[in-house]
Design an enzyme around this catalytic site. Structure first.
Site, PDB file in Angstrom:
ATOM      1  N   GLU A 132       0.834  -1.217   0.080  1.00  0.00           N
ATOM      2  CA  GLU A 132       0.021  -0.053   0.065  1.00  0.00           C
ATOM      3  C   GLU A 132       0.904   1.246   0.057  1.00  0.00           C
ATOM      4  O   GLU A 132       1.977   1.054   0.425  1.00  0.00           O
ATOM      5  CB  GLU A 132      -0.963  -0.175   1.365  1.00  0.00           C
ATOM      6  N   CYS A 162       3.469   8.610   0.769  1.00  0.00           N
ATOM      7  CA  CYS A 162       3.951   7.779   1.760  1.00  0.00           C
ATOM      8  C   CYS A 162       4.173   6.410   1.094  1.00  0.00           C
ATOM      9  O   CYS A 162       3.050   5.846   0.772  1.00  0.00           O
ATOM     10  CB  CYS A 162       3.219   7.718   2.891  1.00  0.00           C
ATOM     11  N   CYS A 190       6.984  -6.831   6.669  1.00  0.00           N
ATOM     12  CA  CYS A 190       7.859  -6.177   7.708  1.00  0.00           C
ATOM     13  C   CYS A 190       8.774  -7.459   8.442  1.00  0.00           C
ATOM     14  O   CYS A 190       7.852  -8.434   8.939  1.00  0.00           O
ATOM     15  CB  CYS A 190       7.518  -5.137   8.454  1.00  0.00           C
ATOM     16  N   GLY A 193       7.214  -1.738   5.619  1.00  0.00           N
ATOM     17  CA  GLY A 193       8.402  -2.429   5.562  1.00  0.00           C
ATOM     18  C   GLY A 193       9.495  -1.310   6.294  1.00  0.00           C
ATOM     19  O   GLY A 193       9.342  -0.108   6.742  1.00  0.00           O
ATOM     20  N   GLU A 194      10.926  -1.887   6.528  1.00  0.00           N
ATOM     21  CA  GLU A 194      11.848  -1.038   7.101  1.00  0.00           C
ATOM     22  C   GLU A 194      12.971  -0.816   5.939  1.00  0.00           C
ATOM     23  O   GLU A 194      13.505  -1.837   5.469  1.00  0.00           O
ATOM     24  CB  GLU A 194      12.546  -2.203   8.154  1.00  0.00           C
ATOM     25  N   SER A 227      12.324   7.015   6.769  1.00  0.00           N
ATOM     26  CA  SER A 227      12.000   6.798   8.165  1.00  0.00           C
ATOM     27  C   SER A 227      12.516   5.307   8.434  1.00  0.00           C
ATOM     28  O   SER A 227      12.226   4.352   7.897  1.00  0.00           O
ATOM     29  CB  SER A 227      10.684   6.977   8.513  1.00  0.00           C
ATOM     30  N   LEU A 259      11.807   6.677  17.561  1.00  0.00           N
ATOM     31  CA  LEU A 259      12.548   6.259  18.736  1.00  0.00           C
ATOM     32  C   LEU A 259      11.079   5.896  19.804  1.00  0.00           C
ATOM     33  O   LEU A 259      11.532   4.628  20.339  1.00  0.00           O
ATOM     34  CB  LEU A 259      13.082   7.549  19.024  1.00  0.00           C
ATOM     35  N   ASN A 315      -2.379   5.574  16.031  1.00  0.00           N
ATOM     36  CA  ASN A 315      -3.536   5.008  15.388  1.00  0.00           C
ATOM     37  C   ASN A 315      -3.896   3.275  15.866  1.00  0.00           C
ATOM     38  O   ASN A 315      -3.189   2.488  15.632  1.00  0.00           O
ATOM     39  CB  ASN A 315      -3.207   4.702  13.749  1.00  0.00           C
ATOM     40  N   CYS A 352      -0.271   6.158   9.610  1.00  0.00           N
ATOM     41  CA  CYS A 352       0.883   5.487  10.191  1.00  0.00           C
ATOM     42  C   CYS A 352       0.602   4.080  10.983  1.00  0.00           C
ATOM     43  O   CYS A 352      -0.338   4.154  11.951  1.00  0.00           O
ATOM     44  CB  CYS A 352       1.641   6.087  11.065  1.00  0.00           C
TER      45      CYS A 352
END
Ligand code: SAH
Length: 348
Positions: free
Chosen positions: A94, A107, A114, A165-166, A197, A221, A296, A339
């Site tokens: 997405e 985004c 992930c 994902g990272e 990010s 963080l 969220n 998010c």
């Protein structure tokens, strides 16, 4: 059936030029096709109208264009648009278009699922299936750029790698996609308008610094206390905060560019003075600012957004310590586009 033909977008411009030359055509034809593939984002050879029919047929016989297809589009009542994107092998990711008065932000996702295990994130519940290719990342951006022109009559202005994902676990492909996004032959966007990010992979943050990247870096963080961070982001056990801190110091030393920390405040987890003090201390290591993001909810009630009093405690103490802090409102919640909500729920 999986096609045996080669993906034409795996070829560089030089490769394409020699392909045409070797086939008795002009090298210049390679430039034209390259432009169709990238800056014009063509989905088919048929669309390449300034190329002769016989050449298009020859391309068709030799290659495929593994372009993404936007399978489903949902529009939120706040203007946010979520795309369910089908990849050539049928998997879905997405991406989200977020409009404000002055900007349009894309985004985008970097992986299908992930491999990290952030307890508060819906994407973490999907197994990591595979990394996205550079062109699959590029296509998400190009699709959102087209939607922005269509719905808001303006080009895309910013990109955030905050989808599924990272990104630092798909380092090579993410950097290759940014290369293409910023190239004049791609979308020609400024790297200053791109933010990657990361949940904070120290080794890869050092590599970004070594590679001299020009885009912005944000770190999720959420806690500056190891025990708490490990509870909510279990991989922190392998990448503890001291390693993260040292990697960020290295980043700053090499790039002289500040970092943004993303931070959610939850009831009973980090809504206390000790957590705020730890964050203030962490923010002093290198120039940084804090974005407090709204939580969220993702079904079970384990995590709850802290009270507005707790948020204002964070804001006033950070400000007292001369740390820039923004409180971000969440967008697209009604369509699960905010998010941490990306989990392919549209049912396709
Ligand atoms: N893996 C990267 C990028 C994807 S997550 C990273 O961790 O930064 C993008 C942002 O959404 C991160 O800051 C993440 O912590 C945040 N996020 C995840 N789940 C969320 C949720 N349920 N509510 C609000 N933000 C969330």
């Amino acid at each position: 059936m999986e096609s045996k033909k080669k993906d034409i977008r795996a070829l560089t411009k030089e490769n394409l030029r020699s392909f045409f030359e070797n086939n008795g055509d002009k090298a210049f034809r390679g430039n034209q096709v390259y432009e169709w593939l990238w800056s014009k984002s063509a989905h088919s050879f048929e669309a390449m109208t300034n190329i002769s029919l016989s050449t298009r047929q020859m391309l068709e016989e030799n290659f495929v264009i593994n372009h993404i297809e936007v399978d489903d589009m949902q529009r939120s009542n706040d203007g946010t648009v979520k795309n369910a994107v089908r990849l050539h092998d049928g998997l879905i990711v997405e991406s989200v278009l977020i409009p404000t008065d002055t900007r349009t932000t894309a985004c985008v996702s970097s992986q299908v699922g992930c491999s990290l295990d952030c307890q508060f994130c819906a994407t973490a519940r999907l197994k990591r299936m595979r990394n996205l290719n550079p062109d699959e990342i590029y296509d998400q951006v190009a699709a959102i750029n087209q939607e922005s022109l269509l719905y808001f009559n303006r080009k895309l202005s910013n990109i955030v790698f905050m989808g599924m994902g990272e990104p630092l676990m798909n380092y090579k492909n993410v950097l290759a996609s940014i290369e293409k996004i910023t190239s004049p032959e791609g979308l020609g966007m400024s790297p200053k308008r791109i933010t990657l990010s990361t949940s904070g992979v120290p080794k890869m943050i050092r590599k970004l610094a070594d590679d001299g990247v020009k885009f912005n870096l944000a770190v999720s963080l959420h806690s500056a206390i190891d025990e708490v961070r490990t509870q909510i982001m279990p991989f922190n056990v392998n990448f503890p905060l001291t390693d993260l801190k040292e990697a960020l110091e290295y980043w700053y030393e090499k790039t002289q560019r500040a970092i943004t920390y993303e931070y959610i405040v939850w009831n009973g987890i980090n809504d206390n003075k000790e957590a705020i003090r730890a964050l203030v201390k962490f923010c002093k290591y290198i120039p940084s600012k804090v974005n407090i993001i709204e939580y969220n909810p993702i079904d079970d009630g384990m995590f709850q957004q802290a009270s507005s009093k707790s948020i204002s405690d964070y804001v006033s103490i950070l400000e007292m310590n001369d740390i820039v802090v923004n409180v971000r409102r969440s967008r697209g919640k009604d369509i699960d586009a905010a998010c941490g909500q990306l989990a392919n729920k549209s049912g396709k």
